[in-house]
Every structure is written in C-alpha cells, then in structure tokens.
Design an enzyme around this catalytic site. Structure first.
Site, PDB file in Angstrom:
ATOM      1  N   CYS A   1     -56.541  39.592  22.519  1.00 40.82           N
ATOM      2  CA  CYS A   1     -55.960  40.002  21.240  1.00 40.82           C
ATOM      3  C   CYS A   1     -55.109  38.895  20.632  1.00 40.82           C
ATOM      4  O   CYS A   1     -55.284  38.523  19.475  1.00 40.82           O
ATOM      5  CB  CYS A   1     -55.125  41.270  21.424  1.00 40.82           C
ATOM      6  SG  CYS A   1     -54.192  41.692  19.950  1.00 40.82           S
TER       7      CYS A   1
ATOM      8  N   CYS B   1     -57.740  39.526  17.846  1.00 40.87           N
ATOM      9  CA  CYS B   1     -57.136  40.195  16.685  1.00 40.87           C
ATOM     10  C   CYS B   1     -56.173  39.309  15.890  1.00 40.87           C
ATOM     11  O   CYS B   1     -56.262  39.249  14.659  1.00 40.87           O
ATOM     12  CB  CYS B   1     -56.349  41.432  17.122  1.00 40.87           C
ATOM     13  SG  CYS B   1     -57.104  42.368  18.441  1.00 40.87           S
TER      14      CYS B   1
ATOM     15  N   LYS C   1     -57.728  36.060  14.369  1.00 38.91           N
ATOM     16  CA  LYS C   1     -58.737  36.558  13.420  1.00 38.91           C
ATOM     17  C   LYS C   1     -58.072  37.062  12.144  1.00 38.91           C
ATOM     18  O   LYS C   1     -58.463  36.725  11.033  1.00 38.91           O
ATOM     19  CB  LYS C   1     -59.549  37.676  14.110  1.00 38.91           C
ATOM     20  CG  LYS C   1     -60.658  38.330  13.315  1.00 38.91           C
ATOM     21  CD  LYS C   1     -60.224  39.469  12.417  1.00 38.91           C
ATOM     22  CE  LYS C   1     -59.477  40.593  13.059  1.00 38.91           C
ATOM     23  NZ  LYS C   1     -60.249  41.473  13.907  1.00 38.91           N
TER      24      LYS C   1
ATOM     25  N   TYR D   1     -68.566  44.573  14.716  1.00 42.64           N
ATOM     26  CA  TYR D   1     -67.250  44.213  14.189  1.00 42.64           C
ATOM     27  C   TYR D   1     -67.136  42.695  13.994  1.00 42.64           C
ATOM     28  O   TYR D   1     -66.764  42.202  12.944  1.00 42.64           O
ATOM     29  CB  TYR D   1     -66.161  44.546  15.209  1.00 42.64           C
ATOM     30  CG  TYR D   1     -65.695  45.956  15.351  1.00 42.64           C
ATOM     31  CD1 TYR D   1     -66.456  46.910  16.009  1.00 42.64           C
ATOM     32  CD2 TYR D   1     -64.429  46.327  14.876  1.00 42.64           C
ATOM     33  CE1 TYR D   1     -65.990  48.191  16.201  1.00 42.64           C
ATOM     34  CE2 TYR D   1     -63.944  47.617  15.068  1.00 42.64           C
ATOM     35  CZ  TYR D   1     -64.723  48.537  15.733  1.00 42.64           C
ATOM     36  OH  TYR D   1     -64.248  49.795  15.911  1.00 42.64           O
TER      37      TYR D   1
ATOM     38  N   GLU E   1     -66.894  40.641  10.493  1.00 45.56           N
ATOM     39  CA  GLU E   1     -65.591  40.063  10.157  1.00 45.56           C
ATOM     40  C   GLU E   1     -65.701  38.555   9.941  1.00 45.56           C
ATOM     41  O   GLU E   1     -65.191  38.015   8.951  1.00 45.56           O
ATOM     42  CB  GLU E   1     -64.571  40.377  11.260  1.00 45.56           C
ATOM     43  CG  GLU E   1     -64.198  41.852  11.304  1.00 45.56           C
ATOM     44  CD  GLU E   1     -63.144  42.196  12.335  1.00 45.56           C
ATOM     45  OE1 GLU E   1     -62.554  43.269  12.229  1.00 45.56           O
ATOM     46  OE2 GLU E   1     -62.910  41.397  13.269  1.00 45.56           O
TER      47      GLU E   1
ATOM     48  N   HIS F   1     -49.336  57.638  -7.739  1.00 46.99           N
ATOM     49  CA  HIS F   1     -50.099  57.077  -8.844  1.00 46.99           C
ATOM     50  C   HIS F   1     -49.425  55.839  -9.416  1.00 46.99           C
ATOM     51  O   HIS F   1     -48.205  55.821  -9.511  1.00 46.99           O
ATOM     52  CB  HIS F   1     -50.212  58.152  -9.946  1.00 46.99           C
ATOM     53  CG  HIS F   1     -51.058  57.728 -11.102  1.00 46.99           C
ATOM     54  ND1 HIS F   1     -52.427  57.643 -10.999  1.00 46.99           N
ATOM     55  CD2 HIS F   1     -50.730  57.369 -12.355  1.00 46.99           C
ATOM     56  CE1 HIS F   1     -52.906  57.248 -12.161  1.00 46.99           C
ATOM     57  NE2 HIS F   1     -51.903  57.066 -13.002  1.00 46.99           N
TER      58      HIS F   1
ATOM     59  N   GLU G   1     -54.879  57.546  -3.784  1.00 42.81           N
ATOM     60  CA  GLU G   1     -54.587  58.866  -4.359  1.00 42.81           C
ATOM     61  C   GLU G   1     -55.860  59.692  -4.467  1.00 42.81           C
ATOM     62  O   GLU G   1     -55.818  60.926  -4.485  1.00 42.81           O
ATOM     63  CB  GLU G   1     -53.900  58.749  -5.726  1.00 42.81           C
ATOM     64  CG  GLU G   1     -54.746  58.169  -6.830  1.00 42.81           C
ATOM     65  CD  GLU G   1     -53.986  58.097  -8.164  1.00 42.81           C
ATOM     66  OE1 GLU G   1     -53.572  59.153  -8.660  1.00 42.81           O
ATOM     67  OE2 GLU G   1     -53.808  56.975  -8.683  1.00 42.81           O
TER      68      GLU G   1
HETATM   69  P1  NDP Z   1     -70.503  45.122  18.989  1.00 45.70           P
HETATM   70  O1  NDP Z   1     -71.018  45.779  20.212  1.00 45.70           O
HETATM   71  O2  NDP Z   1     -69.698  45.862  18.017  1.00 45.70           O
HETATM   72  O3  NDP Z   1     -71.714  44.449  18.201  1.00 45.70           O
HETATM   73  C1  NDP Z   1     -72.668  43.658  18.844  1.00 45.70           C
HETATM   74  C2  NDP Z   1     -73.758  43.379  17.846  1.00 45.70           C
HETATM   75  O4  NDP Z   1     -74.671  42.460  18.383  1.00 45.70           O
HETATM   76  C3  NDP Z   1     -74.543  44.628  17.483  1.00 45.70           C
HETATM   77  O5  NDP Z   1     -74.849  44.564  16.126  1.00 45.70           O
HETATM   78  C4  NDP Z   1     -75.793  44.494  18.356  1.00 45.70           C
HETATM   79  O6  NDP Z   1     -76.917  45.106  17.800  1.00 45.70           O
HETATM   80  C5  NDP Z   1     -75.984  43.009  18.346  1.00 45.70           C
HETATM   81  N1  NDP Z   1     -76.689  42.520  19.513  1.00 45.70           N
HETATM   82  C6  NDP Z   1     -76.479  42.799  20.817  1.00 45.70           C
HETATM   83  N2  NDP Z   1     -77.337  42.116  21.610  1.00 45.70           N
HETATM   84  C7  NDP Z   1     -78.108  41.396  20.777  1.00 45.70           C
HETATM   85  C8  NDP Z   1     -79.188  40.503  20.977  1.00 45.70           C
HETATM   86  N3  NDP Z   1     -79.643  40.213  22.202  1.00 45.70           N
HETATM   87  N4  NDP Z   1     -79.775  39.943  19.900  1.00 45.70           N
HETATM   88  C9  NDP Z   1     -79.331  40.234  18.660  1.00 45.70           C
HETATM   89  N5  NDP Z   1     -78.321  41.061  18.399  1.00 45.70           N
HETATM   90  C10 NDP Z   1     -77.712  41.644  19.452  1.00 45.70           C
HETATM   91  O7  NDP Z   1     -69.738  43.857  19.567  1.00 45.70           O
HETATM   92  P2  NDP Z   1     -68.735  42.841  18.933  1.00 45.70           P
HETATM   93  O8  NDP Z   1     -68.942  41.629  19.758  1.00 45.70           O
HETATM   94  O9  NDP Z   1     -68.863  42.736  17.468  1.00 45.70           O
HETATM   95  O10 NDP Z   1     -67.331  43.497  19.239  1.00 45.70           O
HETATM   96  C11 NDP Z   1     -67.030  43.946  20.563  1.00 45.70           C
HETATM   97  C12 NDP Z   1     -65.962  45.004  20.527  1.00 45.70           C
HETATM   98  O11 NDP Z   1     -64.718  44.397  20.260  1.00 45.70           O
HETATM   99  C13 NDP Z   1     -66.126  46.049  19.426  1.00 45.70           C
HETATM  100  O12 NDP Z   1     -66.987  47.077  19.796  1.00 45.70           O
HETATM  101  C14 NDP Z   1     -64.715  46.519  19.250  1.00 45.70           C
HETATM  102  O13 NDP Z   1     -64.452  47.511  20.207  1.00 45.70           O
HETATM  103  C15 NDP Z   1     -63.905  45.291  19.538  1.00 45.70           C
HETATM  104  N6  NDP Z   1     -63.452  44.649  18.289  1.00 45.70           N
HETATM  105  C16 NDP Z   1     -62.650  45.331  17.441  1.00 45.70           C
HETATM  106  C17 NDP Z   1     -62.218  44.770  16.264  1.00 45.70           C
HETATM  107  C18 NDP Z   1     -61.353  45.539  15.338  1.00 45.70           C
HETATM  108  O14 NDP Z   1     -60.772  46.527  15.755  1.00 45.70           O
HETATM  109  N7  NDP Z   1     -61.245  45.153  14.085  1.00 45.70           N
HETATM  110  C19 NDP Z   1     -62.606  43.407  15.892  1.00 45.70           C
HETATM  111  C20 NDP Z   1     -63.460  42.774  16.844  1.00 45.70           C
HETATM  112  C21 NDP Z   1     -63.865  43.387  17.998  1.00 45.70           C
HETATM  113  P3  NDP Z   1     -77.204  46.706  17.940  1.00 45.70           P
HETATM  114  O15 NDP Z   1     -76.308  47.384  16.960  1.00 45.70           O
HETATM  115  O16 NDP Z   1     -78.643  46.817  17.586  1.00 45.70           O
HETATM  116  O17 NDP Z   1     -76.911  47.043  19.367  1.00 45.70           O
END
Ligand code: NDP
Length: 477
Positions: free
Chosen positions: A42, A47, A50, A177, A181, A460, A465
């Site tokens: 984080c 976080c 970022k 995410y 982002e 407002h 709102e």
């Molecule tokens: P996510 O699991 O959210 O997303 C991973 C993405 O990668 C998905 O779209 C997935 O596709 C895709 N993917 C997985 N494997 C492959 C592959 N082999 N080839 C192509 N695409 C692939 O993971 P993140 O890394 O984005 O984030 C991890 C976690 O970190 C989040 O779930 C969240 O809990 C936390 N986080 C929170 C944030 C916040 O609160 N703002 C910010 C950043 C992270 P598919 O959907 O098809 O599985």
C-alpha cells in the site's frame, strides 16, 4: 515453555504493522520482520504512490479547464523525474513514520526475511531463530505476469514507480483495478496508452452500467481500449525482429535479458485479433498472487489453497492453532483497510480475549480511474438474480466540467430491494466518487432504505445530491 515473544509478525505492510502495534499496546512482547520496506504494498508500491500519480495526472485537464474559467494558464510539460524524486522522498518519509510508530510501540523490528521453522518458531535470513507464542503471517501478495514467452519484457505495477523516464507509448494488459487505473494515470501524464482486455468489458464483477460509462470515458479521454482481445506473442523490438513480426523473440523459458535492461525497452506485441505493434513499454496488470512460496508453511502444517493463499477461519486462524494470517496473503478481500481490520480483529481475539470475526460484508471501495468509481453492495446484475429490485439511476454532465466544455458524464445509481426497500447497492462514477462512496457507504451499511435516502435534504449544487432526489425507478427487474 518460555517464548522469545508473545507475537511474531511476518510482513510489515498495513495489516502486519497495525496488528503488531495494537498487540504491543496490550502489553504483548512483539517482533516484526520485513524483508523489503516497512509500509508494504500500500505505502511503497501501491495505493499511496498510485494516488499521488492520479493527482499528478489530473492536472493536464485541470489546466485546460482553468482557461475556460478565465485563467490565463498553460499546462507546459510534465517532468517525470521531478515528480518521481518528490514521490520517492515522500515514500521515504512514510516508511520512516511506520518505523517510528513501531519503535514507539516497543515492537522489535527485524529488517529481514522470515520463514516458519515450526508452529512456534521463525527463521531469519541470517539463520537465527526466534520463538513466539503466536505467529501472524501478513506477507501480502505480488503482481503476476501471464505464463508466456518473453513475459519478463513487460513491467508489472511494482516497476512503474521505478521508471527513470516515462515511455512514449505503453500497452497495458488486463481489465481490473490496476490496469484501468494506470491506463488513466499514464494517459493523463501524456503517454500514448493502449489497453487490451480479454473479456467483453473492463472491471469484471462490477455494475455493468458503471463499467460501460467508465470505458466510454476512458476512450473519450484518449485511452486506446480494446476488449475481447489478448496478446499472443511478444518479443524485443530490436535488431533481427522485422516489421513482419516473424521473429518475436525467445521461446518460453529462455531468458532474453535481465529485467533492469529491458524495462521500458521497445517491445513488439501480437494480439489475438491479428494486430501487431511496437510499444515503448508493456505493463502486465494481470492479477496478483499471495506471497506464500518457500515460507515453510506447508511443512509447518499450514494449509495453502488453490490460488496459493493461506486458508484461515473467520478469526484469521490457520489449522495450526498458534499461526494466524491476515491481508492479501489470505486472498479474502484484497484491500488495505480490510487487512487493517483483520489485524485489529486478530488482536481483539488473541490478546483481548474477545473473539471477533471480521465482517467482510458490504465493503465500500473505489477504483481510481478518471472519472473515479465508488461502489458498495450488489451490482444491478447480482441484485436482480437475488430478488425483485428497482433501479434508480441518472447520468448527466456535471456543472464544473460542462462549463469548461468537456463531454464528461457522471453516474449515480441505487439498486433497491422491492420487498424491504433497502438500498442493496450504490454505484457512483464521478470525480471524487471515492470520497462520496465512503459516506454513502455508511448509510448502506446501516441498512438505509430508498425512503431514508429520500428523506435526506439535498446539498445543492452538488453531483451527489442526485442520490437523494431520484424520484422514479428507471426500471424494475
Ligand atoms: P484483478 O484481478 O482485479 O484484474 C486482473 C485482470 O487481468 C483481469 O482483468 C483479468 O481478466 C486479467 N488477466 C488475468 N490473467 C490474464 C492473462 N493471463 N492474460 C490476460 N489477462 C489476464 O487484479 P489487479 O492486478 O488489477 O488488482 C489486484 C487486486 O488489488 C484487486 O482485485 C484489488 O483487490 C486490489 N487493488 C485495489 C485497488 C483499489 O482499491 N483502488 C487498486 C489496485 C488494486 P479476467 O477479468 O478475464 O479474469
């Protein structure tokens, strides 16, 4: 048996540090080991940096907007090295804050990797062992690359913060995410961003209408977003790799170069849709995995799940009674504030004699895209599978950016149970939606009904709102 400590925490991220401090405040003798930097994902590579990058990237449009409001300003160029120096100074400061908080709490810090030796013993990198009545594992997770040849040529989110220069172009792989982002952040900083996602729509699992608006807005702002496609091949775009893409690089397993030599280096990429292009950099945002490898967990009897996570019960206890685990390493809800709560509940349970399960229900969260997405509860799709619902939804151009001539739209949405009138889900796509959902989340968590929202007088003129002025459902299901 006398132990060296009452509690030994492995992992100095948000969850581990909080648990260590709170346990020490209860009079426990506590030690913590961290192999990298205190603060964890984080603070050091997630976080916090970022969000600072989100702020940095938002100025470009704000300068443009300011002109519409009468200010004679020009954006000029963004200086990554200046920002990055400032960012690193800030991260050093925060790491120092974490260290001094632990010192002030009389928690002994080991700047070392620690692994399990047995149910009550950890082994540090120098070979020394420490015993503890309780061991808490809070080692977090790490980003993973897809299993494909040359995947090491792509960066992961950890690498973004160490770039010496911004690439001119980047391919971001993933639709979660992190992918969304960073697409928005880098686009805002002036990088030419292409994002590919294998599914039909980004941000799988969230409310479809919200996902639709976010993807529209990302495209509107210049992100070259392609869904329903993935990458099939990648290789260095250097000598011997012709424009026909015949030679894409080494086969799986062959090391082309050390990471430090290639980060940001041009990469030739072929997609499943046949497109082939060269990018200055590739970022894999393809998910994260728990940090459980080579930690002596299974040898000590700790169960590891299918995704590499430590299996725990509602009290974060593993099958080995003296060993607990919290945060991303347990792969429950991978968010910093959840890890912190799990750490507090662990201390409550183990050191205060008050068994406290962690409440993982109705957790508000935000995705820091531009515009942001704030969400709590069920999506419309999840809710209508569960029970009859009404949907209250409005999408409009907010005053501030409409005045500046921007086409930006926001979305305010409530998903309401027909039977109980309770708000089952609240979804906001808007600037500062993260701030809004924190507050709306209190009402939803309290079980507020649509009529409770309606009884609240609007503030407002604001965007939010609309959450208390939506009179008729747009549809029922
Ligand atoms: P996510 O699991 O959210 O997303 C991973 C993405 O990668 C998905 O779209 C997935 O596709 C895709 N993917 C997985 N494997 C492959 C592959 N082999 N080839 C192509 N695409 C692939 O993971 P993140 O890394 O984005 O984030 C991890 C976690 O970190 C989040 O779930 C969240 O809990 C936390 N986080 C929170 C944030 C916040 O609160 N703002 C910010 C950043 C992270 P598919 O959907 O098809 O599985």
């Amino acid at each position: 048996m006398a132990f060296d400590y009452d509690l030994f925490v492995i992992g100095g991220g948000s969850g581990g540090v909080r648990a260590a401090r709170v346990a020490a405040a209860e009079g426990a003798k506590v030690a913590i080991a961290e192999e990298s930097r205190l603060g964890g994902t984080c603070v050091i590579r997630g976080c916090v940096p970022k969000k600072l990058m989100v702020f940095a990237s938002s100025y470009r449009e704000e300068f443009a907007d300011a002109r519409s409001y009468g200010w004679d300003v020009m954006a000029g160029d963004f200086d990554w090295s200046k920002f990055s120096r400032h960012l690193n100074t800030e991260l050093d400061r925060l790491e120092g804050v974490y260290r001094s908080l632990l010192d002030g709490s009389k928690v002994e810090i080991f700047d070392s990797r620690a692994v399990l030796d047995d149910a009550h013993t950890v082994r540090l990198s120098d070979g020394t062992t420490k015993t503890a009545k309780h061991i808490l594992i809070a080692t977090g997770g790490h980003p993973v690359r897809p299993d494909m040849p040359n995947a090491h040529l792509g960066m992961v989110s950890d690498d973004i913060f160490h770039m010496t220069d911004l690439p001119k172009s980047i391919l971001i792989v993933g639709g979660g995410y992190i992918a969304c982002e960073f697409s928005c952040i880098l686009n805002g900083l002036g990088v030419e961003v292409t994002q590919v996602y294998r599914g039909a729509q980004i941000l799988r699992g969230f409310d479809e209408e919200a996902r639709g608006l976010i993807s529209d807005m990302m495209r509107e702002q210049g992100v070259n977003l392609h869904v329903g496609t993935n990458i099939v091949e990648m290789g260095p775009a250097g000598a011997g790799h012709g424009a026909d893409g015949a030679a894409m690089g080494a086969p799986a397993g062959e090391v082309v170069a050390e990471r430090s030599d290639v980060v940001g280096g041009p990469v030739r990429v072929k997609q499943t849709n046949g497109t082939e292009a060269v990018y200055d950099a590739v970022l894999f945002a393809t998910g994260r995995a728990p940090n459980t490898a080579n930690m002596g967990l299974e040898e000590a009897g700790v169960e590891i799940g299918r995704r590499g996570e430590i299996v725990v019960d509602d009290y974060s206890q593993t099958g080995v009674p003296s060993i607990y685990a919290i945060g991303d390493v347990t792969n429950r809800v991978n968010l910093t504030p959840v890890a912190i709560r799990e750490g507090m509940a662990f201390v409550e349970t183990v050191f205060k004699g008050n068994p406290t399960p962690v409440d993982h229900h109705l957790i508000p969260s935000a995705v820091f895209t531009q515009p942001e997405f704030g969400t709590i509860g069920l999506s419309e799709e999840e809710a209508r599978d569960q029970e009859p619902i009404e949907v209250y939804c409005t999408s409009f151009r907010p005053m501030q950016t409409a005045f500046a001539g921007r086409p930006d739209r926001v979305l305010m949405k409530l998903v309401v149970s027909k039977a109980t009138r309770r708000v089952l889900g609240c979804h906001i796509v808007a600037p500062a939606a993260g701030e809004m959902i924190q507050l709306a989340g209190i009402a939803v968590k309290m079980g507020a009904t649509k009529e409770d929202f309606d009884r609240t007088v609007a503030v407002h003129p604001t965007m939010s709102e609309e959450l208390v002025t939506m009179k008729s459902p747009v549809r029922s299901a």
